[in-house]
Design a protein around this motif. Structure first.
Motif, PDB file in Angstrom:
ATOM      1  N   LEU A 104      38.077  12.496  55.979  1.00 39.47           N
ATOM      2  CA  LEU A 104      38.246  11.103  56.413  1.00 39.47           C
ATOM      3  C   LEU A 104      39.496  10.942  57.266  1.00 39.47           C
ATOM      4  O   LEU A 104      39.626   9.966  58.007  1.00 39.47           O
ATOM      5  N   LEU A 105      40.422  11.909  57.150  1.00 40.10           N
ATOM      6  CA  LEU A 105      41.644  11.904  57.967  1.00 40.10           C
ATOM      7  C   LEU A 105      41.501  12.833  59.174  1.00 40.10           C
ATOM      8  O   LEU A 105      42.470  13.084  59.890  1.00 40.10           O
ATOM      9  N   GLY A 106      40.309  13.356  59.347  1.00 38.92           N
ATOM     10  CA  GLY A 106      40.059  14.227  60.490  1.00 38.92           C
ATOM     11  C   GLY A 106      40.337  15.694  60.243  1.00 38.92           C
ATOM     12  O   GLY A 106      40.355  16.497  61.169  1.00 38.92           O
ATOM     13  N   ILE A 107      40.556  16.056  58.974  1.00 39.22           N
ATOM     14  CA  ILE A 107      40.843  17.456  58.626  1.00 39.22           C
ATOM     15  C   ILE A 107      39.709  17.968  57.748  1.00 39.22           C
ATOM     16  O   ILE A 107      39.567  17.528  56.600  1.00 39.22           O
ATOM     17  N   GLU A 108      38.916  18.864  58.273  1.00 39.41           N
ATOM     18  CA  GLU A 108      37.784  19.399  57.511  1.00 39.41           C
ATOM     19  C   GLU A 108      38.071  20.830  57.068  1.00 39.41           C
ATOM     20  O   GLU A 108      38.463  21.658  57.871  1.00 39.41           O
ATOM     21  N   LEU A 109      37.899  21.078  55.786  1.00 39.69           N
ATOM     22  CA  LEU A 109      38.074  22.418  55.227  1.00 39.69           C
ATOM     23  C   LEU A 109      36.727  22.926  54.733  1.00 39.69           C
ATOM     24  O   LEU A 109      35.914  22.158  54.216  1.00 39.69           O
ATOM     25  N   THR A 110      36.507  24.222  54.880  1.00 39.23           N
ATOM     26  CA  THR A 110      35.320  24.819  54.277  1.00 39.23           C
ATOM     27  C   THR A 110      35.477  24.790  52.763  1.00 39.23           C
ATOM     28  O   THR A 110      36.588  24.597  52.240  1.00 39.23           O
ATOM     29  N   ALA A 111      34.375  24.989  52.065  1.00 38.82           N
ATOM     30  CA  ALA A 111      34.445  25.008  50.598  1.00 38.82           C
ATOM     31  C   ALA A 111      35.383  26.108  50.122  1.00 38.82           C
ATOM     32  O   ALA A 111      36.162  25.909  49.180  1.00 38.82           O
ATOM     33  N   LEU A 112      35.345  27.265  50.786  1.00 44.38           N
ATOM     34  CA  LEU A 112      36.227  28.372  50.400  1.00 44.38           C
ATOM     35  C   LEU A 112      37.687  27.995  50.611  1.00 44.38           C
ATOM     36  O   LEU A 112      38.530  28.209  49.725  1.00 44.38           O
ATOM     37  N   ALA A 113      38.007  27.424  51.770  1.00 50.23           N
ATOM     38  CA  ALA A 113      39.394  27.059  52.066  1.00 50.23           C
ATOM     39  C   ALA A 113      39.901  25.989  51.106  1.00 50.23           C
ATOM     40  O   ALA A 113      41.037  26.067  50.615  1.00 50.23           O
ATOM     41  N   ALA A 114      39.051  24.997  50.819  1.00 50.04           N
ATOM     42  CA  ALA A 114      39.452  23.931  49.900  1.00 50.04           C
ATOM     43  C   ALA A 114      39.673  24.479  48.490  1.00 50.04           C
ATOM     44  O   ALA A 114      40.643  24.122  47.814  1.00 50.04           O
ATOM     45  N   GLY A 115      38.771  25.368  48.046  1.00 47.24           N
ATOM     46  CA  GLY A 115      38.904  25.957  46.722  1.00 47.24           C
ATOM     47  C   GLY A 115      40.154  26.798  46.588  1.00 47.24           C
ATOM     48  O   GLY A 115      40.906  26.676  45.608  1.00 47.24           O
ATOM     49  N   VAL A 116      40.396  27.650  47.574  1.00 47.42           N
ATOM     50  CA  VAL A 116      41.585  28.517  47.546  1.00 47.42           C
ATOM     51  C   VAL A 116      42.857  27.684  47.612  1.00 47.42           C
ATOM     52  O   VAL A 116      43.833  27.936  46.891  1.00 47.42           O
ATOM     53  N   ALA A 117      42.865  26.657  48.471  1.00 45.89           N
ATOM     54  CA  ALA A 117      44.052  25.808  48.616  1.00 45.89           C
ATOM     55  C   ALA A 117      44.355  25.062  47.322  1.00 45.89           C
ATOM     56  O   ALA A 117      45.505  25.028  46.863  1.00 45.89           O
TER      57      ALA A 117
END
Length: 215
Positions: A75-88
């Motif tokens: 919603l802020l214009g920053i899209e992460l893949t599921a892998l990136a979001a999970g790792v982060a």
């Protein structure tokens, strides 16, 4: 006997779980030391920033952090893949806990060790690397071992953001044949244990190695 038709999907899920675990551990380990050292900094601004990070990620739910990174950030214009979001999410969360382990272990090293290294005219960096950190590592490792196991088990949460990890694959199999629920989840429990036990043995080996020659 466990039917072999369950194994391919569960094996794929286990590979994904291990991938998330390894990447998250790398992030968490790095953040543990960065934030741990920052909280011991002489600069108030650095201590404040690291304290805010630690308190926010320790004081909020890991599931909410995961959802925020995966569903709210776009919603802020920053899209992460599921892998990136999970790792982060896992790395940031467990890094916050790990930073307290690092900070408390360094503070637990007797002051006399620091004073002796100063008397030997060691620089702050050399003092930390050669005197304080090797002793602090002995104190850190048991807690790091527990955090590593917790992180591995925590990877099951990435199934909530559509990652096809071990738990996700188990749920998929259950939807096709609910009568085999006991078999499916029994096998998942076994696979988590098989992944966790070598990690436990490795951490125990590291503990013995760092403790060699020390009282």
């Amino acid at each position: 006997m466990v039917s072999v038709d369950l194994l391919p999907l569960l094996y794929q899920g286990a590979v994904t779980t291990l991938k998330v675990t390894v990447l998250s551990m790398g992030v968490a380990f790095l953040l543990s030391f960065l934030a741990g050292f920052a909280r011991l900094s002489r600069r108030k601004s650095i201590r404040l920033v690291s304290s805010v990070y630690v308190e926010v990620f320790r004081g909020t739910s890991l599931i909410v952090q995961l959802f925020w990174l995966f569903y709210a950030l776009p919603l802020l214009g920053i899209e992460l893949t599921a892998l990136a979001a999970g790792v982060a999410a896992l790395g940031l969360n467990y890094g916050a806990y790990g930073s307290e382990v690092v900070r408390s272990a360094i503070l637990a090293v007797p002051k006399g060790q620091t004073e002796a290294s100063i008397a030997l005219n060691m620089s702050p960096m050399l003092r930390m690397r050669r005197v304080i950190l090797p002793q602090a590592m002995v104190i850190m490792l048991p807690s790091f071992s527990n955090l590593a196991i917790e992180l591995l088990k925590g990877t099951s949460l990435v199934s909530l953001i559509t990652m096809a990890d071990l738990t996700y694959q188990g749920m998929i199999l259950r939807t096709f044949d609910a009568s085999r629920t006991f078999e499916i989840f029994g096998l998942i429990l076994l696979m988590y244990f098989v992944m966790a036990y070598p990690l436990t043995l490795m951490m125990r080996w590291l503990e013995r190695r760092f403790s060699a020659g020390r009282v």
